[in-house]
Design a protein around this motif. Structure first.
Motif, PDB file in Angstrom:
ATOM      1  N   ALA A 198     -38.159  21.488   5.895  1.00 47.09           N
ATOM      2  CA  ALA A 198     -36.927  22.278   5.819  1.00 47.09           C
ATOM      3  C   ALA A 198     -35.802  21.508   6.496  1.00 47.09           C
ATOM      4  O   ALA A 198     -35.980  20.974   7.587  1.00 47.09           O
ATOM      5  N   VAL A 199     -34.655  21.436   5.828  1.00 48.09           N
ATOM      6  CA  VAL A 199     -33.481  20.768   6.380  1.00 48.09           C
ATOM      7  C   VAL A 199     -32.299  21.716   6.270  1.00 48.09           C
ATOM      8  O   VAL A 199     -31.971  22.176   5.174  1.00 48.09           O
ATOM      9  N   MET A 200     -31.674  22.022   7.400  1.00 43.99           N
ATOM     10  CA  MET A 200     -30.496  22.884   7.418  1.00 43.99           C
ATOM     11  C   MET A 200     -29.303  22.070   7.889  1.00 43.99           C
ATOM     12  O   MET A 200     -29.349  21.437   8.945  1.00 43.99           O
ATOM     13  N   VAL A 201     -28.231  22.081   7.097  1.00 48.34           N
ATOM     14  CA  VAL A 201     -27.056  21.269   7.352  1.00 48.34           C
ATOM     15  C   VAL A 201     -25.846  22.162   7.584  1.00 48.34           C
ATOM     16  O   VAL A 201     -25.513  22.988   6.730  1.00 48.34           O
ATOM     17  N   ILE A 202     -25.185  22.015   8.734  1.00 47.17           N
ATOM     18  CA  ILE A 202     -23.900  22.655   8.977  1.00 47.17           C
ATOM     19  C   ILE A 202     -22.809  21.668   8.576  1.00 47.17           C
ATOM     20  O   ILE A 202     -22.809  20.519   9.017  1.00 47.17           O
ATOM     21  N   GLU A 203     -21.902  22.117   7.727  1.00 48.80           N
ATOM     22  CA  GLU A 203     -20.902  21.181   7.219  1.00 48.80           C
ATOM     23  C   GLU A 203     -19.642  21.928   6.778  1.00 48.80           C
ATOM     24  O   GLU A 203     -19.715  23.096   6.378  1.00 48.80           O
ATOM     25  N   HIS A 204     -18.491  21.257   6.880  1.00 49.10           N
ATOM     26  CA  HIS A 204     -17.224  21.809   6.391  1.00 49.10           C
ATOM     27  C   HIS A 204     -16.773  21.135   5.101  1.00 49.10           C
ATOM     28  O   HIS A 204     -15.940  21.688   4.379  1.00 49.10           O
ATOM     29  N   ASP A 205     -17.299  19.962   4.818  1.00 51.97           N
ATOM     30  CA  ASP A 205     -16.877  19.186   3.663  1.00 51.97           C
ATOM     31  C   ASP A 205     -17.512  19.768   2.396  1.00 51.97           C
ATOM     32  O   ASP A 205     -18.700  19.597   2.142  1.00 51.97           O
ATOM     33  N   MET A 206     -16.703  20.446   1.588  1.00 53.30           N
ATOM     34  CA  MET A 206     -17.225  21.133   0.408  1.00 53.30           C
ATOM     35  C   MET A 206     -17.760  20.158  -0.641  1.00 53.30           C
ATOM     36  O   MET A 206     -18.736  20.456  -1.333  1.00 53.30           O
ATOM     37  N   GLU A 207     -17.129  18.999  -0.768  1.00 50.31           N
ATOM     38  CA  GLU A 207     -17.606  18.023  -1.741  1.00 50.31           C
ATOM     39  C   GLU A 207     -18.985  17.501  -1.329  1.00 50.31           C
ATOM     40  O   GLU A 207     -19.862  17.287  -2.166  1.00 50.31           O
ATOM     41  N   PHE A 208     -19.181  17.313  -0.033  1.00 55.86           N
ATOM     42  CA  PHE A 208     -20.486  16.870   0.465  1.00 55.86           C
ATOM     43  C   PHE A 208     -21.537  17.942   0.174  1.00 55.86           C
ATOM     44  O   PHE A 208     -22.649  17.634  -0.271  1.00 55.86           O
ATOM     45  N   ARG A 210     -21.442  20.166  -2.181  1.00 58.42           N
ATOM     46  CA  ARG A 210     -21.694  20.195  -3.617  1.00 58.42           C
ATOM     47  C   ARG A 210     -22.694  19.109  -4.002  1.00 58.42           C
ATOM     48  O   ARG A 210     -23.570  19.319  -4.856  1.00 58.42           O
ATOM     49  N   ARG A 211     -22.583  17.939  -3.382  1.00 58.27           N
ATOM     50  CA  ARG A 211     -23.522  16.851  -3.667  1.00 58.27           C
ATOM     51  C   ARG A 211     -24.946  17.216  -3.229  1.00 58.27           C
ATOM     52  O   ARG A 211     -25.919  16.778  -3.847  1.00 58.27           O
ATOM     53  N   LEU A 212     -25.066  18.002  -2.161  1.00 59.83           N
ATOM     54  CA  LEU A 212     -26.403  18.402  -1.703  1.00 59.83           C
ATOM     55  C   LEU A 212     -27.094  19.313  -2.722  1.00 59.83           C
ATOM     56  O   LEU A 212     -28.327  19.338  -2.805  1.00 59.83           O
ATOM     57  N   ASP A 213     -26.288  20.080  -3.480  1.00 58.24           N
ATOM     58  CA  ASP A 213     -26.814  20.917  -4.565  1.00 58.24           C
ATOM     59  C   ASP A 213     -27.934  21.832  -4.064  1.00 58.24           C
ATOM     60  O   ASP A 213     -29.072  21.787  -4.557  1.00 58.24           O
ATOM     61  N   CYS A 214     -27.612  22.649  -3.066  1.00 54.81           N
ATOM     62  CA  CYS A 214     -28.636  23.490  -2.452  1.00 54.81           C
ATOM     63  C   CYS A 214     -28.095  24.906  -2.212  1.00 54.81           C
ATOM     64  O   CYS A 214     -26.918  25.188  -2.467  1.00 54.81           O
ATOM     65  N   ARG A 215     -28.941  25.772  -1.717  1.00 52.39           N
ATOM     66  CA  ARG A 215     -28.540  27.123  -1.347  1.00 52.39           C
ATOM     67  C   ARG A 215     -27.579  27.056  -0.164  1.00 52.39           C
ATOM     68  O   ARG A 215     -27.762  26.251   0.756  1.00 52.39           O
ATOM     69  N   VAL A 216     -26.571  27.922  -0.186  1.00 56.19           N
ATOM     70  CA  VAL A 216     -25.539  27.934   0.852  1.00 56.19           C
ATOM     71  C   VAL A 216     -25.501  29.295   1.525  1.00 56.19           C
ATOM     72  O   VAL A 216     -25.527  30.330   0.856  1.00 56.19           O
ATOM     73  N   THR A 217     -25.451  29.297   2.858  1.00 56.76           N
ATOM     74  CA  THR A 217     -25.271  30.517   3.641  1.00 56.76           C
ATOM     75  C   THR A 217     -23.901  30.458   4.301  1.00 56.76           C
ATOM     76  O   THR A 217     -23.567  29.467   4.946  1.00 56.76           O
ATOM     77  N   VAL A 218     -23.108  31.504   4.123  1.00 58.40           N
ATOM     78  CA  VAL A 218     -21.781  31.586   4.729  1.00 58.40           C
ATOM     79  C   VAL A 218     -21.838  32.546   5.914  1.00 58.40           C
ATOM     80  O   VAL A 218     -22.228  33.706   5.766  1.00 58.40           O
ATOM     81  N   LEU A 219     -21.468  32.033   7.095  1.00 58.81           N
ATOM     82  CA  LEU A 219     -21.407  32.871   8.288  1.00 58.81           C
ATOM     83  C   LEU A 219     -19.965  33.262   8.577  1.00 58.81           C
ATOM     84  O   LEU A 219     -19.037  32.488   8.357  1.00 58.81           O
ATOM     85  N   HIS A 220     -19.788  34.473   9.085  1.00 56.78           N
ATOM     86  CA  HIS A 220     -18.471  34.953   9.517  1.00 56.78           C
ATOM     87  C   HIS A 220     -18.680  35.981  10.621  1.00 56.78           C
ATOM     88  O   HIS A 220     -19.441  36.928  10.455  1.00 56.78           O
ATOM     89  N   GLU A 221     -18.047  35.745  11.758  1.00 52.03           N
ATOM     90  CA  GLU A 221     -18.144  36.641  12.916  1.00 52.03           C
ATOM     91  C   GLU A 221     -19.596  36.911  13.285  1.00 52.03           C
ATOM     92  O   GLU A 221     -19.971  38.029  13.634  1.00 52.03           O
ATOM     93  N   GLY A 222     -20.410  35.865  13.201  1.00 47.72           N
ATOM     94  CA  GLY A 222     -21.786  35.948  13.665  1.00 47.72           C
ATOM     95  C   GLY A 222     -22.770  36.596  12.725  1.00 47.72           C
ATOM     96  O   GLY A 222     -23.916  36.847  13.110  1.00 47.72           O
ATOM     97  N   SER A 223     -22.361  36.852  11.481  1.00 54.48           N
ATOM     98  CA  SER A 223     -23.249  37.479  10.508  1.00 54.48           C
ATOM     99  C   SER A 223     -23.200  36.712   9.193  1.00 54.48           C
ATOM    100  O   SER A 223     -22.267  35.938   8.946  1.00 54.48           O
ATOM    101  N   VAL A 224     -24.183  36.965   8.339  1.00 55.22           N
ATOM    102  CA  VAL A 224     -24.178  36.372   7.004  1.00 55.22           C
ATOM    103  C   VAL A 224     -23.191  37.130   6.137  1.00 55.22           C
ATOM    104  O   VAL A 224     -23.318  38.335   5.927  1.00 55.22           O
ATOM    105  N   LEU A 225     -22.207  36.412   5.610  1.00 62.01           N
ATOM    106  CA  LEU A 225     -21.195  37.007   4.743  1.00 62.01           C
ATOM    107  C   LEU A 225     -21.595  36.910   3.278  1.00 62.01           C
ATOM    108  O   LEU A 225     -21.359  37.834   2.490  1.00 62.01           O
ATOM    109  N   ALA A 226     -22.186  35.781   2.912  1.00 58.23           N
ATOM    110  CA  ALA A 226     -22.615  35.580   1.525  1.00 58.23           C
ATOM    111  C   ALA A 226     -23.695  34.504   1.503  1.00 58.23           C
ATOM    112  O   ALA A 226     -23.803  33.692   2.425  1.00 58.23           O
ATOM    113  N   GLU A 227     -24.465  34.506   0.411  1.00 57.62           N
ATOM    114  CA  GLU A 227     -25.538  33.516   0.289  1.00 57.62           C
ATOM    115  C   GLU A 227     -25.821  33.273  -1.183  1.00 57.62           C
ATOM    116  O   GLU A 227     -25.768  34.201  -1.999  1.00 57.62           O
ATOM    117  N   GLY A 228     -26.097  32.019  -1.515  1.00 57.33           N
ATOM    118  CA  GLY A 228     -26.402  31.676  -2.892  1.00 57.33           C
ATOM    119  C   GLY A 228     -25.974  30.252  -3.180  1.00 57.33           C
ATOM    120  O   GLY A 228     -25.809  29.443  -2.262  1.00 57.33           O
TER     121      GLY A 228
END
Length: 246
Positions: A198-208, A210-228
């Protein structure tokens, strides 16, 4: 794929500020996951909790099919259990060669006492060569780590973590400060690593991401806002409002 890490209902407050708020995330093995979100969303605190640096006020953090409670383990015990973390700024032994850095990582796997007496065996030397090839530094094995580029230092540190054979690798903003070519190499490196762990990557670069082509978890105020998928979360109006629209 079996669940490797299960974070459930976790909250933590610092001086009245709730950094993590009833957070629940699960990671499978193998899996590649990207975590995004605005500054202050709780991304780093989440990693701090998983690695034992921060203790939550409530919730559970369970590890592997044996359901080990990580909240009962120390930072060193968690690392030994198979969780490796790479911070944004690379931390390598700059006065030592790439080979020696990888050798020390292998030695550390054997514990503090045996490290003092450790000498690389033929199998260890072969493993060092394999790691160097995996991260793209085979031609620089005898170069001082301090002479590497920023991106190459990042790869070396990833190699040092891979020497520990982690089941979960946490990587914080690996693309920051890299050239386009280094980012492309880093994408391939992380994608390969995620084939067997398992590899979990924290990143701000959206193009990077997109290249990873993986599931994305969006955090906001300490909770999951969206996932997919990245396309899915970037079309979510809440994600646009709190993160992408800024």
């Amino acid at each position: 794929m079996a669940t490797l890490l299960e974070v459930s209902g976790v909250s933590v407050t610092f001086d009245g500020f709730r950094a993590i708020n009833n957070l629940s995330i699960a990671m499978a093995e193998p899996e590649l996951r990207a975590v995004i979100g605005p500054n202050g969303a709780g991304k780093t605190t989440f990693m701090d909790i998983v690695t034992g640096k921060t203790r939550p006020d409530e919730g559970r953090v369970l590890w592997t099919e044996r359901q080990i409670d990580l909240l009962k383990l120390s930072e060193s015990q968690i690392a030994t259990a198979g969780i490796g973390r790479k911070f944004q700024k690379p931390t390598v032994f700059e006065d030592q060669s790439v080979r020696d850095n990888l050798a020390m990582a292998l030695a550390n796997k054997r514990g503090p006492l045996s490290v003092l007496m450790w000498k690389a065996s033929a199998a260890d030397r072969a493993r060092i060569q394999d790691l160097a090839e995996e991260v793209g530094l085979a031609a620089r094995l005898d170069h001082r780590a301090g002479h590497l580029s920023h991106g190459q230092k990042q790869w070396l540190e990833i190699g040092m973590l891979l020497a520990q054979d982690p089941r979960l690798l946490l990587v914080d903003e690996p693309a920051a400060g890299m050239t386009p070519a280094e980012r492309e190499h880093t994408t391939a490196l992380l994608t390969r690593a995620a084939r067997s762990r398992a590899v979990m990557v924290i990143e701000h670069d959206m193009e990077f991401i997109r290249r990873l082509d993986c599931r994305v978890t969006v955090l906001h105020e300490g909770s999951v806002l969206a996932e997919g998928s990245l396309d899915h979360v970037t079309q979510d109006q809440q994600v646009i409002d709190v993160y992408l629209g800024r």
